[in-house]
Design a protein around this motif. Structure first.
Motif, PDB file in Angstrom:
ATOM      1  N   ASP A 219     -42.954   8.907  -9.262  1.00  0.00           N
ATOM      2  CA  ASP A 219     -43.462   8.306  -7.727  1.00  0.00           C
ATOM      3  C   ASP A 219     -42.113   7.555  -7.023  1.00  0.00           C
ATOM      4  N   GLU A 220     -41.604   6.350  -7.594  1.00  0.00           N
ATOM      5  CA  GLU A 220     -40.749   5.485  -7.095  1.00  0.00           C
ATOM      6  C   GLU A 220     -39.338   6.163  -7.004  1.00  0.00           C
ATOM      7  N   LEU A 221     -39.243   6.972  -8.200  1.00  0.00           N
ATOM      8  CA  LEU A 221     -37.870   7.580  -8.349  1.00  0.00           C
ATOM      9  C   LEU A 221     -37.671   8.478  -7.194  1.00  0.00           C
ATOM     10  N   THR A 222     -38.431   9.225  -6.707  1.00  0.00           N
ATOM     11  CA  THR A 222     -38.527  10.335  -5.590  1.00  0.00           C
ATOM     12  C   THR A 222     -37.843   9.808  -4.573  1.00  0.00           C
ATOM     13  N   GLY A 223     -38.229   8.550  -4.044  1.00  0.00           N
ATOM     14  CA  GLY A 223     -38.119   7.806  -2.805  1.00  0.00           C
ATOM     15  C   GLY A 223     -36.621   7.363  -2.973  1.00  0.00           C
TER      16      GLY A 223
ATOM     17  N   ARG B 200     -36.513  -2.066  -9.000  1.00  0.00           N
ATOM     18  CA  ARG B 200     -35.814  -1.532  -9.739  1.00  0.00           C
ATOM     19  C   ARG B 200     -36.213  -1.256 -11.212  1.00  0.00           C
ATOM     20  N   GLU B 201     -37.256  -2.362 -11.464  1.00  0.00           N
ATOM     21  CA  GLU B 201     -37.826  -2.613 -12.744  1.00  0.00           C
ATOM     22  C   GLU B 201     -38.890  -1.185 -13.061  1.00  0.00           C
ATOM     23  N   MET B 202     -39.433  -1.105 -11.798  1.00  0.00           N
ATOM     24  CA  MET B 202     -40.481   0.366 -11.709  1.00  0.00           C
ATOM     25  C   MET B 202     -39.777   1.774 -11.996  1.00  0.00           C
ATOM     26  N   LEU B 203     -38.592   1.785 -11.845  1.00  0.00           N
ATOM     27  CA  LEU B 203     -37.693   2.920 -11.935  1.00  0.00           C
ATOM     28  C   LEU B 203     -37.423   3.091 -13.514  1.00  0.00           C
ATOM     29  N   LEU B 204     -36.958   2.043 -14.031  1.00  0.00           N
ATOM     30  CA  LEU B 204     -36.622   2.120 -15.294  1.00  0.00           C
ATOM     31  C   LEU B 204     -37.949   2.153 -16.157  1.00  0.00           C
TER      32      LEU B 204
ATOM     33  N   ALA C 149     -39.324   5.851 -16.756  1.00  0.00           N
ATOM     34  CA  ALA C 149     -38.512   6.494 -17.554  1.00  0.00           C
ATOM     35  C   ALA C 149     -38.939   6.112 -18.953  1.00  0.00           C
ATOM     36  N   GLU C 150     -39.122   4.714 -19.357  1.00  0.00           N
ATOM     37  CA  GLU C 150     -39.544   4.458 -20.487  1.00  0.00           C
ATOM     38  C   GLU C 150     -41.059   4.866 -20.917  1.00  0.00           C
ATOM     39  N   GLU C 151     -41.751   4.931 -19.780  1.00  0.00           N
ATOM     40  CA  GLU C 151     -43.367   5.524 -20.157  1.00  0.00           C
ATOM     41  C   GLU C 151     -43.415   6.868 -20.525  1.00  0.00           C
ATOM     42  N   ILE C 152     -42.403   7.742 -19.960  1.00  0.00           N
ATOM     43  CA  ILE C 152     -42.470   9.063 -20.335  1.00  0.00           C
ATOM     44  C   ILE C 152     -41.519   9.020 -21.411  1.00  0.00           C
ATOM     45  N   GLY C 153     -41.054   8.286 -22.090  1.00  0.00           N
ATOM     46  CA  GLY C 153     -40.222   8.263 -23.524  1.00  0.00           C
ATOM     47  C   GLY C 153     -38.839   9.045 -23.273  1.00  0.00           C
ATOM     48  N   LEU C 154     -38.438   8.876 -22.007  1.00  0.00           N
ATOM     49  CA  LEU C 154     -36.670   9.495 -21.860  1.00  0.00           C
ATOM     50  C   LEU C 154     -35.956   8.213 -21.099  1.00  0.00           C
TER      51      LEU C 154
ATOM     52  N   PHE D  23     -33.263   6.746 -18.924  1.00  0.00           N
ATOM     53  CA  PHE D  23     -32.980   6.954 -17.614  1.00  0.00           C
ATOM     54  C   PHE D  23     -32.517   7.997 -17.100  1.00  0.00           C
ATOM     55  N   ASP D  24     -31.400   8.206 -17.651  1.00  0.00           N
ATOM     56  CA  ASP D  24     -30.232   9.312 -16.777  1.00  0.00           C
ATOM     57  C   ASP D  24     -31.008  10.502 -17.111  1.00  0.00           C
ATOM     58  N   GLU D  25     -31.463  10.887 -18.210  1.00  0.00           N
ATOM     59  CA  GLU D  25     -32.269  11.914 -18.487  1.00  0.00           C
ATOM     60  C   GLU D  25     -33.233  12.268 -17.408  1.00  0.00           C
ATOM     61  N   HIS D  26     -34.206  11.310 -17.280  1.00  0.00           N
ATOM     62  CA  HIS D  26     -35.121  11.307 -16.063  1.00  0.00           C
ATOM     63  C   HIS D  26     -34.554  11.571 -14.902  1.00  0.00           C
ATOM     64  N   VAL D  27     -33.446  10.966 -14.514  1.00  0.00           N
ATOM     65  CA  VAL D  27     -33.039  11.485 -13.143  1.00  0.00           C
ATOM     66  C   VAL D  27     -32.413  12.514 -13.039  1.00  0.00           C
TER      67      VAL D  27
END
Ligand code: FE2
Length: 187
Positions: free
Chosen positions: A112-116, A153-157, A160-165, A167-171
Protein backbone atom coordinates in the motif's frame (compact mmCIF):
# COMPACT_ATOMS: atom_id res chain seq x y z
CA UNK A 1 -16.82 -14.03 -5.99
CA UNK A 2 -17.35 -11.09 -8.33
CA UNK A 3 -15.09 -10.97 -11.39
CA UNK A 4 -12.06 -8.73 -11.77
CA UNK A 5 -13.99 -6.64 -14.33
CA UNK A 6 -16.77 -6.14 -11.78
CA UNK A 7 -14.17 -5.21 -9.16
CA UNK A 8 -12.68 -2.58 -11.45
CA UNK A 9 -16.13 -1.18 -12.24
CA UNK A 10 -16.81 -0.97 -8.49
CA UNK A 11 -13.54 0.90 -7.94
CA UNK A 12 -14.49 3.38 -10.67
CA UNK A 13 -17.98 3.76 -9.27
CA UNK A 14 -16.68 4.71 -5.79
CA UNK A 15 -13.57 6.63 -6.90
CA UNK A 16 -13.65 9.38 -9.50
CA UNK A 17 -10.15 10.69 -8.67
CA UNK A 18 -7.71 9.22 -11.25
CA UNK A 19 -4.92 9.07 -8.64
CA UNK A 20 -7.01 6.82 -6.42
CA UNK A 21 -7.85 4.58 -9.36
CA UNK A 22 -4.16 4.32 -10.28
CA UNK A 23 -3.24 3.65 -6.67
CA UNK A 24 -5.65 0.69 -6.64
CA UNK A 25 -4.13 -0.68 -9.85
CA UNK A 26 -0.59 -0.33 -8.47
CA UNK A 27 -1.35 -2.09 -5.21
CA UNK A 28 -3.11 -4.82 -7.20
CA UNK A 29 0.03 -5.25 -9.35
CA UNK A 30 2.22 -5.50 -6.25
CA UNK A 31 0.03 -8.09 -4.56
CA UNK A 32 -0.31 -10.01 -7.84
CA UNK A 33 3.46 -10.16 -8.20
CA UNK A 34 3.90 -11.58 -4.72
CA UNK A 35 1.07 -14.07 -5.24
CA UNK A 36 2.65 -15.35 -8.47
CA UNK A 37 6.08 -15.65 -6.85
CA UNK A 38 4.45 -17.46 -3.91
CA UNK A 39 3.25 -20.05 -6.45
CA UNK A 40 -0.46 -19.38 -5.95
CA UNK A 41 -2.92 -20.67 -8.56
CA UNK A 42 -4.48 -18.25 -11.04
CA UNK A 43 -7.76 -17.89 -9.17
CA UNK A 44 -5.93 -17.01 -5.95
CA UNK A 45 -3.62 -14.58 -7.73
CA UNK A 46 -6.67 -12.79 -9.13
CA UNK A 47 -8.53 -12.80 -5.80
CA UNK A 48 -5.53 -11.48 -3.87
CA UNK A 49 -4.99 -8.82 -6.52
CA UNK A 50 -8.61 -7.72 -6.15
CA UNK A 51 -8.00 -7.13 -2.43
CA UNK A 52 -5.19 -4.78 -3.47
CA UNK A 53 -7.32 -3.14 -6.15
CA UNK A 54 -10.18 -2.44 -3.74
CA UNK A 55 -8.38 -1.87 -0.43
CA UNK A 56 -9.09 1.89 -0.56
CA UNK A 57 -12.58 1.53 -2.06
CA UNK A 58 -14.19 3.84 0.50
CA UNK A 59 -11.37 6.41 0.71
CA UNK A 60 -12.83 9.04 -1.58
CA UNK A 61 -16.21 9.04 0.18
CA UNK A 62 -14.97 8.28 3.72
CA UNK A 63 -11.38 9.47 4.24
CA UNK A 64 -11.94 9.72 8.02
CA UNK A 65 -9.36 7.36 9.62
CA UNK A 66 -12.01 6.05 12.00
CA UNK A 67 -14.17 4.85 9.09
CA UNK A 68 -11.73 4.18 6.26
CA UNK A 69 -11.42 0.50 5.47
CA UNK A 70 -14.42 -0.51 7.57
CA UNK A 71 -17.04 0.90 5.20
CA UNK A 72 -15.29 -0.55 2.16
CA UNK A 73 -14.95 -3.94 3.86
CA UNK A 74 -18.67 -3.97 4.78
CA UNK A 75 -19.60 -3.11 1.19
CA UNK A 76 -17.40 -5.91 -0.18
CA UNK A 77 -18.93 -8.37 2.28
CA UNK A 78 -22.42 -7.37 1.12
CA UNK A 79 -21.38 -7.86 -2.49
CA UNK A 80 -20.18 -11.41 -1.84
CA UNK A 81 -16.41 -10.97 -1.80
CA UNK A 82 -14.55 -13.70 0.13
CA UNK A 83 -13.81 -13.16 3.84
CA UNK A 84 -10.07 -13.13 3.07
CA UNK A 85 -10.49 -10.10 0.83
CA UNK A 86 -12.83 -8.37 3.27
CA UNK A 87 -10.39 -8.89 6.15
CA UNK A 88 -7.40 -7.62 4.16
CA UNK A 89 -9.32 -4.42 3.37
CA UNK A 90 -10.50 -3.93 6.95
CA UNK A 91 -7.09 -4.59 8.53
CA UNK A 92 -4.99 -2.38 6.24
CA UNK A 93 -5.95 0.76 8.18
CA UNK A 94 -3.97 0.66 11.44
CA UNK A 95 -6.38 3.17 12.98
CA UNK A 96 -9.10 0.50 13.15
CA UNK A 97 -6.90 -1.72 15.30
CA UNK A 98 -7.78 -4.94 13.44
CA UNK A 99 -4.82 -7.37 13.60
CA UNK A 100 -3.40 -8.51 10.29
CA UNK A 101 -3.28 -12.29 10.21
CA UNK A 102 -3.09 -13.81 6.74
CA UNK A 103 -0.39 -13.52 4.12
CA UNK A 104 -2.87 -11.47 2.07
CA UNK A 105 -3.47 -9.04 4.97
CA UNK A 106 0.28 -8.44 5.23
CA UNK A 107 0.78 -8.15 1.48
CA UNK A 108 -1.89 -5.49 1.02
CA UNK A 109 -0.39 -3.49 3.88
CA UNK A 110 3.19 -3.89 2.63
CA UNK A 111 2.30 -2.87 -0.94
CA UNK A 112 0.00 0.00 0.00
CA UNK A 113 2.21 2.86 1.19
CA UNK A 114 5.23 1.74 -0.77
CA UNK A 115 3.48 2.13 -4.14
CA UNK A 116 2.85 5.83 -3.55
CA UNK A 117 6.40 6.39 -2.40
CA UNK A 118 7.87 4.52 -5.39
CA UNK A 119 5.79 6.60 -7.77
CA UNK A 120 7.04 9.79 -6.08
CA UNK A 121 10.66 8.59 -6.37
CA UNK A 122 10.15 7.58 -10.02
CA UNK A 123 8.84 11.04 -10.89
CA UNK A 124 12.10 12.55 -9.61
CA UNK A 125 14.19 10.45 -12.01
CA UNK A 126 15.21 12.12 -15.28
CA UNK A 127 13.47 9.29 -17.15
CA UNK A 128 10.39 9.45 -14.83
CA UNK A 129 10.37 5.67 -15.17
CA UNK A 130 9.48 3.28 -12.40
CA UNK A 131 11.85 0.63 -13.72
CA UNK A 132 14.80 2.99 -13.07
CA UNK A 133 14.08 3.20 -9.33
CA UNK A 134 16.71 1.53 -7.15
CA UNK A 135 16.52 0.61 -3.45
CA UNK A 136 19.43 2.96 -2.64
CA UNK A 137 17.60 5.97 -4.10
CA UNK A 138 14.43 5.01 -2.21
CA UNK A 139 16.39 4.91 1.06
CA UNK A 140 17.95 8.27 0.29
CA UNK A 141 14.56 9.85 -0.35
CA UNK A 142 13.21 8.34 2.86
CA UNK A 143 15.81 10.27 4.82
CA UNK A 144 14.63 13.54 3.25
CA UNK A 145 11.77 14.53 5.57
CA UNK A 146 10.32 17.07 3.13
CA UNK A 147 10.01 14.49 0.35
CA UNK A 148 6.55 12.84 0.06
CA UNK A 149 5.99 13.87 3.64
CA UNK A 150 2.52 12.30 3.80
CA UNK A 151 4.07 8.83 3.67
CA UNK A 152 5.05 7.60 7.14
CA UNK A 153 8.52 6.06 6.87
CA UNK A 154 7.89 3.59 9.67
CA UNK A 155 4.98 2.12 7.71
CA UNK A 156 7.24 1.47 4.72
CA UNK A 157 9.68 -0.42 6.91
CA UNK A 158 6.96 -2.21 8.88
CA UNK A 159 5.40 -3.48 5.65
CA UNK A 160 8.60 -5.21 4.55
CA UNK A 161 9.03 -6.67 8.01
CA UNK A 162 5.47 -8.03 8.04
CA UNK A 163 6.12 -10.01 4.87
CA UNK A 164 9.48 -11.19 6.17
CA UNK A 165 11.64 -9.38 3.63
CA UNK A 166 14.62 -7.13 3.83
CA UNK A 167 13.44 -3.61 2.86
CA UNK A 168 15.68 -3.41 -0.23
CA UNK A 169 14.38 -6.76 -1.45
CA UNK A 170 10.78 -5.57 -1.03
CA UNK A 171 11.60 -2.41 -3.01
CA UNK A 172 13.35 -4.34 -5.79
CA UNK A 173 10.45 -6.76 -6.11
CA UNK A 174 7.85 -4.00 -6.09
CA UNK A 175 9.69 -2.10 -8.81
CA UNK A 176 9.62 -5.28 -10.90
CA UNK A 177 5.95 -6.01 -10.16
CA UNK A 178 4.71 -2.46 -10.70
CA UNK A 179 6.68 -2.00 -13.91
CA UNK A 180 4.31 -4.51 -15.53
CA UNK A 181 1.55 -1.89 -15.51
CA UNK A 182 3.79 1.21 -15.70
CA UNK A 183 2.50 2.40 -19.07
CA UNK A 184 -1.10 1.87 -17.97
CA UNK A 185 -0.59 4.30 -15.10
CA UNK A 186 1.61 6.73 -17.06
CA UNK A 187 5.02 5.87 -15.58
FE1 FE2 B 1 -3.86 2.57 -0.15
Amino acid sequence: MPTRAEALALLHDWNVNPSLRKHGLLVEAGVNGYAVDDGQDNATVEMWGIAGLLHDLDYERFPDPAAHGAIGADELHELGYPDEVVHAVRSHNDALGIPRESRLDHLVYACDELTGFLVAVALMRPSRKLEDVEPASVRKRMKDKAFARAVPREMLLAGAEEIGLDFDEHVARMVRYLSVIASEVGL
